[in-house]
Design a protein around this motif. Structure first.
Motif, mmCIF file in Angstrom:
data_model
loop_
_atom_site.group_PDB
_atom_site.id
_atom_site.type_symbol
_atom_site.label_atom_id
_atom_site.label_comp_id
_atom_site.label_asym_id
_atom_site.label_seq_id
_atom_site.Cartn_x
_atom_site.Cartn_y
_atom_site.Cartn_z
ATOM 1 N N VAL A 34 36.990 7.087 81.579
ATOM 2 C CA VAL A 34 37.281 8.470 81.979
ATOM 3 C C VAL A 34 36.550 9.412 81.019
ATOM 4 C CG1 VAL A 34 39.550 7.968 82.987
ATOM 5 C CG2 VAL A 34 39.400 8.698 80.597
ATOM 6 N N PHE A 35 36.320 10.624 81.489
ATOM 7 C CA PHE A 35 35.684 11.611 80.612
ATOM 8 C C PHE A 35 36.241 12.995 80.923
ATOM 9 C CE2 PHE A 35 32.969 11.188 84.370
ATOM 10 C CZ PHE A 35 32.735 12.508 84.742
ATOM 11 N N GLY A 36 36.064 13.903 79.987
ATOM 12 C CA GLY A 36 36.539 15.266 80.180
ATOM 13 C C GLY A 36 36.116 16.142 79.023
ATOM 14 N N GLN A 37 36.695 17.346 78.993
ATOM 15 C CA GLN A 37 36.302 18.324 77.990
ATOM 16 C C GLN A 37 37.537 19.050 77.477
ATOM 17 O OE1 GLN A 37 33.328 22.209 77.645
ATOM 18 N NE2 GLN A 37 33.870 21.491 79.651
ATOM 19 N N PHE A 38 37.585 19.259 76.175
ATOM 20 C CA PHE A 38 38.674 20.033 75.583
ATOM 21 C C PHE A 38 38.112 20.797 74.382
ATOM 22 C CE2 PHE A 38 42.115 20.490 72.421
ATOM 23 C CZ PHE A 38 43.002 21.260 73.169
ATOM 24 N N CYS A 39 38.359 22.115 74.359
ATOM 25 C CA CYS A 39 37.860 22.963 73.263
ATOM 26 C C CYS A 39 36.373 22.734 72.992
ATOM 27 C CB CYS A 39 38.684 22.733 71.993
ATOM 28 S SG CYS A 39 40.293 23.534 72.057
ATOM 29 N N ARG A 40 35.597 22.743 74.057
ATOM 30 C CA ARG A 40 34.131 22.604 73.992
ATOM 31 C C ARG A 40 33.655 21.272 73.402
ATOM 32 N NH1 ARG A 40 31.538 26.474 76.061
ATOM 33 N NH2 ARG A 40 32.378 28.565 76.289
ATOM 34 N N THR A 41 34.545 20.297 73.382
ATOM 35 C CA THR A 41 34.167 18.940 72.961
ATOM 36 C C THR A 41 34.315 18.007 74.151
ATOM 37 O OG1 THR A 41 34.872 19.273 70.667
ATOM 38 C CG2 THR A 41 34.770 17.003 71.442
ATOM 39 N N TRP A 42 33.241 17.279 74.462
ATOM 40 C CA TRP A 42 33.312 16.284 75.538
ATOM 41 C C TRP A 42 33.889 14.989 74.968
ATOM 42 C CZ3 TRP A 42 32.765 17.207 80.537
ATOM 43 C CH2 TRP A 42 32.104 18.384 80.930
ATOM 44 N N TYR A 43 34.725 14.319 75.747
ATOM 45 C CA TYR A 43 35.247 13.017 75.323
ATOM 46 C C TYR A 43 34.977 11.976 76.414
ATOM 47 C CZ TYR A 43 39.205 14.416 78.279
ATOM 48 O OH TYR A 43 39.972 14.835 79.336
ATOM 49 N N LYS A 46 28.900 16.591 71.969
ATOM 50 C CA LYS A 46 28.682 17.992 72.340
ATOM 51 C C LYS A 46 28.050 18.119 73.716
ATOM 52 C CE LYS A 46 27.928 19.444 67.529
ATOM 53 N NZ LYS A 46 27.587 18.196 66.843
ATOM 54 N N ASP A 47 27.656 16.994 74.324
ATOM 55 C CA ASP A 47 26.936 17.074 75.598
ATOM 56 C C ASP A 47 27.640 16.336 76.729
ATOM 57 O OD1 ASP A 47 26.360 14.670 74.243
ATOM 58 O OD2 ASP A 47 24.531 14.334 75.405
ATOM 59 N N PHE A 48 27.337 16.790 77.959
ATOM 60 C CA PHE A 48 27.832 16.144 79.169
ATOM 61 C C PHE A 48 26.824 15.069 79.569
ATOM 62 C CE2 PHE A 48 27.459 15.793 83.805
ATOM 63 C CZ PHE A 48 28.736 15.382 84.129
ATOM 64 N N ASN A 49 27.218 13.797 79.469
ATOM 65 C CA ASN A 49 26.343 12.707 79.893
ATOM 66 C C ASN A 49 27.166 11.422 80.034
ATOM 67 O OD1 ASN A 49 24.166 10.896 80.337
ATOM 68 N ND2 ASN A 49 22.794 12.227 79.168
ATOM 69 N N PRO A 50 27.977 11.339 81.108
ATOM 70 C CA PRO A 50 28.892 10.199 81.256
ATOM 71 C C PRO A 50 28.211 8.837 81.209
ATOM 72 C CG PRO A 50 29.456 11.916 82.817
ATOM 73 C CD PRO A 50 28.154 12.320 82.191
ATOM 74 N N SER A 85 29.076 23.195 81.318
ATOM 75 C CA SER A 85 30.162 23.528 80.387
ATOM 76 C C SER A 85 31.368 24.101 81.140
ATOM 77 C CB SER A 85 29.690 24.534 79.338
ATOM 78 O OG SER A 85 29.471 25.805 79.924
ATOM 79 N N ILE A 86 31.144 24.518 82.407
ATOM 80 C CA ILE A 86 32.256 25.051 83.220
ATOM 81 C C ILE A 86 33.150 23.932 83.753
ATOM 82 C CG2 ILE A 86 30.968 27.108 83.915
ATOM 83 C CD1 ILE A 86 30.487 25.745 86.658
ATOM 84 N N LEU A 87 32.708 22.676 83.569
ATOM 85 C CA LEU A 87 33.422 21.532 84.149
ATOM 86 C C LEU A 87 34.515 21.013 83.215
ATOM 87 C CD1 LEU A 87 33.625 19.317 86.356
ATOM 88 C CD2 LEU A 87 31.848 18.063 85.128
ATOM 89 N N HIS A 88 35.748 20.968 83.735
ATOM 90 C CA HIS A 88 36.893 20.363 83.030
ATOM 91 C C HIS A 88 37.506 19.361 84.010
ATOM 92 C CE1 HIS A 88 37.033 23.533 79.816
ATOM 93 N NE2 HIS A 88 36.368 24.180 80.759
ATOM 94 N N VAL A 117 45.989 26.678 77.808
ATOM 95 C CA VAL A 117 45.468 27.730 76.920
ATOM 96 C C VAL A 117 43.950 27.577 76.783
ATOM 97 C CG1 VAL A 117 45.406 28.539 74.514
ATOM 98 C CG2 VAL A 117 47.601 28.127 75.634
ATOM 99 N N ASP A 118 43.505 26.344 76.594
ATOM 100 C CA ASP A 118 42.060 26.084 76.465
ATOM 101 C C ASP A 118 41.318 26.463 77.745
ATOM 102 O OD1 ASP A 118 39.641 25.029 75.282
ATOM 103 O OD2 ASP A 118 39.897 23.283 76.579
ATOM 104 N N LEU A 119 41.890 26.096 78.886
ATOM 105 C CA LEU A 119 41.268 26.376 80.177
ATOM 106 C C LEU A 119 41.148 27.884 80.414
ATOM 107 C CD1 LEU A 119 40.199 24.678 82.559
ATOM 108 C CD2 LEU A 119 42.442 24.919 83.634
ATOM 109 N N LYS A 120 42.198 28.599 80.060
ATOM 110 C CA LYS A 120 42.239 30.042 80.327
ATOM 111 C C LYS A 120 41.301 30.854 79.430
ATOM 112 C CE LYS A 120 46.811 30.241 82.461
ATOM 113 N NZ LYS A 120 48.221 30.632 82.325
ATOM 114 N N LYS A 121 40.685 30.190 78.459
ATOM 115 C CA LYS A 121 39.683 30.875 77.626
ATOM 116 C C LYS A 121 38.428 31.171 78.440
ATOM 117 C CE LYS A 121 41.086 28.702 73.268
ATOM 118 N NZ LYS A 121 40.766 27.581 72.366
ATOM 119 N N SER A 122 38.229 30.420 79.533
ATOM 120 C CA SER A 122 37.039 30.606 80.384
ATOM 121 C C SER A 122 37.391 31.494 81.566
ATOM 122 C CB SER A 122 36.553 29.261 80.918
ATOM 123 O OG SER A 122 36.456 28.321 79.881
#
Length: 348
Positions: free
Chosen positions: A57-66, A92-96, A208-211, A222-227
Motif C-alpha cells: 500500500v502507499f499514501g501521503q501524510f504531511c508531504r511525506t510519501w510512504y 519525497k516522491d510519488f513512485n509506487p 502532490s494533490i493525491l492522498h 487536519v493534514d488533508l484540510k491544509k490543501s
C-alpha cells in the motif's frame, strides 16, 4: 556524490507481528516523527484485526510519501518468533513501482538474515550509489524508475469506461482545484483508481494533490484540510456523510459521482464542458491515441486563451467585467472565472 534521485528517499522502517499476535514498530533508520509513525502503523494491514492482507500500500501524510510492503514469514527462517512483517519506506516522491521493487528486495534480505543491519546497509548503498545488488535477492537500480512512468502507470481509459460522460465532472473539479473524495472498500481498487486522476490535468504534472489512503482520524483530516484541492481515497463508507471534506464525491462500487451543494455553482456545466466530455470519450475509444494527448491539447488551448485574456487586463489579472465583455455563454463565463481563480489569474 549522491544523485538527486537518491536524495528523495527519507527512511526505512520495520513493523513486526509476533507469534503472540502483537504488532510493534521495531526499527527505523534514520528516523520518523512519532506522529508519522502512528499513521504508518494505522496503514499497515498487520495492525488491522481481521482485515484483508495487503502486500503493498502507499499514501501521503504531511508531504511525506510512504510505501508499505508486507510479507508472511514462511518456515524455516531466522525469524522464528515473527509471523508477518512490513517494510516501510518513506520518501519525497510519488513512485509506487520504484518503492515496491525496493521493498521486495529489503523483505527478502530480512527473511534471509533476520536482522535489520543488512537492510540498513542496502538503504545506504541506494542512498549513495543509486543501486542495491545482491545475487540471491535481485537488484534494484534507481535510474530504472522514471517518474513519468509512475504518472502514466494508470489509464484514463479505465476511468472513462466506468464513468463515461461523467468523467467531465472529475476533469472540471481538478481544473478548478476542488476537493475530490473517492470511496471503495478495497484499498487496492482505491489506489489504482485515484492515482490516475491527476493525469486528467496533465499540464500540471502534480501528484502532490493525491492522498490515496486516508483514515477518518483527526490528525489525517487536519493534514488533508491544509490543501485547498485534493484527491483523497477512503475505504470507510462513513466518509459519504462528511460533506465538509469534499466538493465531489465518487462512490466507486456504485459508479456514482455526486457534486456537493456548496460546489454546484462553480461546477455548473455548459456547452464547453459537453464538448470536452465528448473529446475525452472519443480519445478513450481511440486505441491509437495516448491516454491524455487530446485532452492535454484542449486544456492548453483553454489556458492559453485565459492567459491572453489576462494579459489584456490591468495587472494581467482577469476580472468578472472583462469576462462579461466577451459575451461567453453563462456556464463558460462561470467556468473561466473559477479557473482564473484556480490559476491565480483573477483580480481579487
Amino acid at each position: 556524490m549522491a544523485s538527486p534521485e537518491t536524495q528523495l528517499i527519507s527512511s526505512v522502517g520495520l513493523i513486526e507481528k509476533d507469534v503472540n499476535g502483537d504488532t510493534l514498530w521495531v526499527w527505523c533508520y534514520p528516523s520518523v516523527s512519532s506522529e508519522l509513525r502512528q499513521v504508518l502503523l494505522s496503514k499497515c494491514c498487520l495492525t488491522q484485526e481481521g482485515k484483508d492482507f495487503h502486500t503493498f500500500v502507499f499514501g501521503q501524510f504531511c508531504r511525506t510519501w510512504y510505501y508499505i510492503t508486507t510479507v508472511e514469514v514462511q518456515e524455516p527462517t531466522a525469524l522464528n518468533k515473527v509471523t508477518h512483517f512490513s517494510i516501510v519506506v518513506t520518501a519525497k516522491d510519488f513512485n509506487p513501482e520504484k518503492y515496491a521493487a525496493l521493498g521486495r528486495i529489503l523483505c527478502r534480505m530480512y527473511i534471509k538474515h533476520g536482522s535489520p543491519v543488512k537492510m540498513m546497509e542496502a538503504y545506504i548503498t541506494v542512498l549513495t550509489k543509486g543501486v542495491c545488488q545482491s545475487d540471491e535477492n535481485g537488484s534494484f537500480v534507481i535510474k530504472d524508475y522514471d517518474v513519468r512512468k509512475a504518472y502514466l502507470a494508470g489509464s484514463i481509459k479505465d476511468v472513462v469506461s466506468q464513468f463515461g460522460m461523467e468523467t467531465i465532472i472529475l476533469y472540471t473539479a481538478l481544473m478548478l482545484k476542488k476537493r475530490i473524495v473517492v470511496h471503495h472498500p478495497r484499498i487496492e481498487v482505491l489506489l489504482e483508481f485515484t492515482r490516475v486522476l491527476p493525469a486528467l490535468t496533465w499540464h500540471r504534472k502534480d501528484w502532490s494533490i493525491l492522498h490515496p489512503y486516508v483514515h477518518l482520524t483527526e490528525v489525517e483530516e487536519v493534514d488533508l484540510k491544509k490543501s485547498s484541492g485534493y484527491i483523497a481515497g477512503f475505504t470507510d463508507p462513513e466518509v459519504s456523510n462528511r460533506s465538509d471534506l469534499f466538493d465531489v464525491f465518487v462512490n466507486l462500487p456504485e459508479s456514482v459521482i455526486t457534486i456537493s451543494q456548496n460546489a454546484k455553482e462553480a461546477m455548473a456545466m455548459g456547452k464547453l464542458h459537453k464538448d470536452i466530455g465528448q473529446l475525452i470519450i472519443q480519445s478513450a475509444e481511440d486505441s491509437e491515441r495516448s491516454d491524455s494527448q487530446d485532452l492535454s491539447v484542449k486544456t492548453r488551448e483553454i489556458l492559453t486563451n485565459l492567459v491572453a485574456l489576462a494579459d489584456e487586463c490591468e495587472d494581467s489579472k482577469i476580472t468578472l467585467e472583462s469576462l462579461k465583455k466577451r459575451h461567453f455563454p453563462p456556464a463558460t463565463e462561470n467556468f473561466l472565472f473559477h479557473l482564473a481563480a484556480a490559476e491565480q489569474l483573477l483580480q481579487i
